[in-house]
Every structure is written in C-alpha cells, then in structure tokens.
Design an enzyme around this catalytic site. Structure first.
Site, PDB file in Angstrom:
ATOM      1  CG  ASP A   1      -1.863   1.178   1.240  1.00  0.00           C
ATOM      2  OD1 ASP A   1      -2.953   1.036   0.654  1.00  0.00           O
ATOM      3  OD2 ASP A   1      -1.511   2.240   1.781  1.00  0.00           O
TER       4      ASP A   1
ATOM      5  CE1 TYR B   1       0.896   7.846   2.286  1.00  0.00           C
ATOM      6  CE2 TYR B   1       1.259   5.563   1.729  1.00  0.00           C
ATOM      7  CZ  TYR B   1       0.464   6.540   2.285  1.00  0.00           C
ATOM      8  OH  TYR B   1      -0.746   6.208   2.849  1.00  0.00           O
TER       9      TYR B   1
ATOM     10  CE  LYS C   1      -3.552   4.733   0.335  1.00  0.00           C
ATOM     11  NZ  LYS C   1      -2.134   4.602   0.704  1.00  0.00           N
TER      12      LYS C   1
ATOM     13  CG  HIS D   1      -4.384   9.856  -0.093  1.00  0.00           C
ATOM     14  ND1 HIS D   1      -3.046   9.708  -0.359  1.00  0.00           N
ATOM     15  CD2 HIS D   1      -4.533   9.468   1.195  1.00  0.00           C
ATOM     16  CE1 HIS D   1      -2.429   9.244   0.722  1.00  0.00           C
ATOM     17  NE2 HIS D   1      -3.309   9.101   1.672  1.00  0.00           N
TER      18      HIS D   1
ATOM     19  CE  LYS E   1       6.961   3.151   8.888  1.00  0.00           C
ATOM     20  NZ  LYS E   1       7.380   3.899  10.083  1.00  0.00           N
TER      21      LYS E   1
HETATM   22  P1  NAD Z   1       0.659   1.632  11.829  1.00  0.00           P
HETATM   23  O1  NAD Z   1      -0.543   1.609  12.672  1.00  0.00           O
HETATM   24  O2  NAD Z   1       0.886   0.555  10.832  1.00  0.00           O
HETATM   25  O3  NAD Z   1       1.906   1.747  12.806  1.00  0.00           O
HETATM   26  C1  NAD Z   1       3.216   1.754  12.343  1.00  0.00           C
HETATM   27  C2  NAD Z   1       4.163   1.968  13.502  1.00  0.00           C
HETATM   28  O4  NAD Z   1       3.891   1.030  14.523  1.00  0.00           O
HETATM   29  C3  NAD Z   1       5.608   1.752  13.101  1.00  0.00           C
HETATM   30  O5  NAD Z   1       6.182   2.928  12.636  1.00  0.00           O
HETATM   31  C4  NAD Z   1       6.229   1.288  14.404  1.00  0.00           C
HETATM   32  O6  NAD Z   1       6.557   2.395  15.194  1.00  0.00           O
HETATM   33  C5  NAD Z   1       5.105   0.544  15.063  1.00  0.00           C
HETATM   34  N1  NAD Z   1       5.156  -0.915  14.844  1.00  0.00           N
HETATM   35  C6  NAD Z   1       5.032  -1.606  13.675  1.00  0.00           C
HETATM   36  N2  NAD Z   1       5.090  -2.926  13.888  1.00  0.00           N
HETATM   37  C7  NAD Z   1       5.252  -3.084  15.215  1.00  0.00           C
HETATM   38  C8  NAD Z   1       5.375  -4.220  16.045  1.00  0.00           C
HETATM   39  N3  NAD Z   1       5.327  -5.453  15.550  1.00  0.00           N
HETATM   40  N4  NAD Z   1       5.526  -4.003  17.395  1.00  0.00           N
HETATM   41  C9  NAD Z   1       5.568  -2.765  17.913  1.00  0.00           C
HETATM   42  N5  NAD Z   1       5.437  -1.650  17.172  1.00  0.00           N
HETATM   43  C10 NAD Z   1       5.281  -1.812  15.826  1.00  0.00           C
HETATM   44  O7  NAD Z   1       0.692   3.078  11.150  1.00  0.00           O
HETATM   45  P2  NAD Z   1       0.705   3.695   9.703  1.00  0.00           P
HETATM   46  O8  NAD Z   1       2.002   3.545   9.037  1.00  0.00           O
HETATM   47  O9  NAD Z   1       0.175   5.069   9.897  1.00  0.00           O
HETATM   48  O10 NAD Z   1      -0.410   2.885   8.887  1.00  0.00           O
HETATM   49  C11 NAD Z   1      -0.126   1.771   8.079  1.00  0.00           C
HETATM   50  C12 NAD Z   1      -0.321   2.092   6.620  1.00  0.00           C
HETATM   51  O11 NAD Z   1      -1.619   2.628   6.384  1.00  0.00           O
HETATM   52  C13 NAD Z   1       0.597   3.200   6.107  1.00  0.00           C
HETATM   53  O12 NAD Z   1       1.927   2.760   5.952  1.00  0.00           O
HETATM   54  C14 NAD Z   1      -0.105   3.549   4.829  1.00  0.00           C
HETATM   55  O13 NAD Z   1       0.164   2.566   3.836  1.00  0.00           O
HETATM   56  C15 NAD Z   1      -1.558   3.499   5.260  1.00  0.00           C
HETATM   57  N6  NAD Z   1      -2.076   4.837   5.641  1.00  0.00           N
HETATM   58  C16 NAD Z   1      -3.015   5.425   4.853  1.00  0.00           C
HETATM   59  C17 NAD Z   1      -3.529   6.659   5.186  1.00  0.00           C
HETATM   60  C18 NAD Z   1      -4.578   7.278   4.327  1.00  0.00           C
HETATM   61  O14 NAD Z   1      -4.855   8.465   4.485  1.00  0.00           O
HETATM   62  N7  NAD Z   1      -5.203   6.546   3.427  1.00  0.00           N
HETATM   63  C19 NAD Z   1      -3.079   7.348   6.324  1.00  0.00           C
HETATM   64  C20 NAD Z   1      -2.117   6.733   7.116  1.00  0.00           C
HETATM   65  C21 NAD Z   1      -1.635   5.479   6.775  1.00  0.00           C
END
Ligand code: NAD
Length: 276
Positions: free
Chosen positions: A46, A51, A76, A109, A231
C-alpha cells in the site's frame, strides 16, 4: 488462519487481506524494506503518490522476480490532482514511477469535501478502470456524505480505506461499507504503534497467546474482516506482523477488543475537516 488469505471485492477481483504499508518510509529505504516484505511473503503493498516512494516500491517489485499477477499494488491520487483531467494525468505518472502497466487498486486519497471535486475525480477513476490502468478503484477518507454521492453515481467503490484501530474502530462506517459490499481497509491499524499496543486488555490477550500486542491487534483486524497493512521498517517486526496470521482469537477476545474504542481515539485528521 491460512496465510495470504484473500477477500473478494465487489468487482470480482480479490485482495490479500494482510498487506504492507509504506507511509513514512523514506524513498531511499523503501526499496530494501519492500524487498524484505516480499521475501517474507507479503504480496500486497500500500503506497501513495504523497509518500514519495513509488519509485522505490517499483524497483523492489521489479527486482523481486515475483510474477506481477501474484502481487497486489495500491496507490492513491493526491489531493492536488483531484479533477477529471488532472486525475487522468496523475495515474500515468504514478504508473511511470512504479514501473507498472497497472495498479491493482487506485484510491482517491481524501474526499476533500469543501473542494467539491470528488465526483469529477470519480468519473476519471471509472475511465482508468475501463482502460485497465487500475484493476479496481476505490476511495479513502470519505465522509458519509461524500461516499453517498459516489454511490449515487451507480459505480460502487471496491474499497474504502479509513483510519481504524482498536481505539477508533469505526463501527458505523464499517457497517455502511458492508451494506454496499465495499471492503474496509484499516489505515494506522496499530494506532501507529502507540496507545493501542500499550492497552492492558490487548497486552493481557497477547500474554495468554504467547503473542505480541501488535500480533493481537492484527489478528483482531483480520477476524473482523478488515484489510490491513501495518507499516514497519524493522525486519523482525515485518516478520512478526506477518506471523500474526497464525494467531486466532476467540470470539470473546474479539469482543473485548471491539469494546476498547473511545470517542477521542482518532489519531489522524477528520476527513470532514481535511481540505488542504
Ligand atoms: P501503523 O498503525 O501501521 O503503525 C506503524 C508503527 O507502529 C511503526 O512505525 C512502528 O513504530 C510501530 N510498529 C510496527 N510494527 C510493530 C510491532 N510489531 N511491534 C511494535 N510496534 C510496531 O501506522 P501507519 O504507518 O500510519 O499505517 C499503516 C499504513 O496505512 C501506512 O503505511 C499507509 O500505507 C496506510 N495509511 C493510509 C492513510 C490514508 O490516508 N489513506 C493514512 C495513514 C496510513
């Protein structure tokens, strides 16, 4: 749960339920991190124009040797590109950066309700699907009203990507999506690795299974039917998140996590107010 389980989209395509998200993955590390994820077994990536890492994602895909049809790639349309002509131009640029002939899913988006361009954009999205540049089309961060306007065109989005994690479980929007056969995708599924993972209930369930809090939260998403793409740039965590597919929660545990949602659980912007 079987690994790489897929969900059926309303247009007949399928989507791997567990993917890998790359927001805030720097352009220069995206290639290595995505290569690692693909090596572990992830087949769904994704990304988004905003990004700034579509090229790195594309290089990792090209070098992976994995047949294109086994991968599911989402990107997106960024807000500045909304509008009919600009959308048609933007998809070509994203495909060029990704080095792909098509994406599996193209999303608007943010709805940007005050800009009032999402219906023109949606018209272009239908053309993009018809041309084969996107296999499926959907929306992200749409308000209920914006989603209804899109539904009124008669072309139902395949997916709706929204902020969704235990502290902000979006039950109402999930019900709306489900009523229309729209798959809900959860962004920031781990609550960005903060309060949700520190929650006492999540931690207790994790201990009971010999699992980690992140795995419990991912297993909860999978159990309630969300598409999810946590992520991480840390190889051990990328593996840990993937292994969450082996964890099955009881109905009671799922219900306990359902009950954690709170009024102040939102982390990101409210789609109704995000018009920049
Ligand atoms: P997330 O909820 O996936 O959290 C990521 C963070 O959690 C990492 O940076 C790390 O600090 C921690 N983490 C990851 N794995 C872990 C583990 N196993 N144990 C402990 N901590 C851990 O947050 P995100 O990146 O905001 O969301 C995931 C994806 O969603 C993004 O990468 C993106 O692709 C998508 N996204 C989309 C939008 C949108 O507007 N459509 C907005 C935000 C994110």
């Amino acid at each position: 749960m079987a690994r790489n389980q897929t969900l059926k989209l309303n247009d007949g395509n399928t989507i791997p339920q567990l993917g890998f998200g790359v927001w805030q993955v720097d352009a220069d590390v995206a290639e290595d991190v995505v290569a690692k994820a693909l090596q572990i077994g992830y087949r769904h990536i994704d990304t988004a124009k905003i990004y700034g890492n579509e090229e790195g994602v594309g290089r990792a895909i090209a070098n992976s040797g994995i047949p294109r049809e086994e991968l599911f790639v989402t990107t997106k349309l960024w807000n500045e590109d909304q509008g009919y002509e600009s959308t048609l131009e933007a998809v070509d640029k994203s495909l060029e950066r990704l080095g792909l002939d098509y994406v599996d899913l193209y999303l608007i988006h943010w709805s940007q309700p005050e800009k009032g361009k999402y219906l023109d954009t949606w018209k272009a999205f239908q053309e993009i699907k018809a041309s084969g540049k996107a296999r499926s089309i959907g929306v992200s961060n749409f308000t209920e009203k914006a989603l209804q306007d899109v539904l009124d065109t008669g072309v139902v989005p395949a997916a709706h990507q929204i902020e969704l994690h235990p502290y902000f479980n979006q039950r109402a929007m999930r019900e709306i999506d489900a009523r229309h056969g729209i798959v809900t995708e959860a962004w920031s599924p781990l609550g960005q690795g903060k309060a949700d993972l520190q929650d006492a209930t999540v931690q207790e369930i994790a201990r009971a299974h010999g699992a980690t809090p992140a795995q419990v939260v991912i297993a909860w998403h999978l159990a309630i039917g969300n598409v999810v793409f946590p992520k991480s740039v840390t190889p051990e965590r990328i593996q840990e998140n993937w292994d969450a597919q082996d964890l099955t929660l009881s109905q009671e545990e799922v219900a306990r996590i359902d009950a954690l949602t709170r009024d102040d659980g939102r982390i990101g912007p409210d789609p109704a107010d995000f018009n920049d």
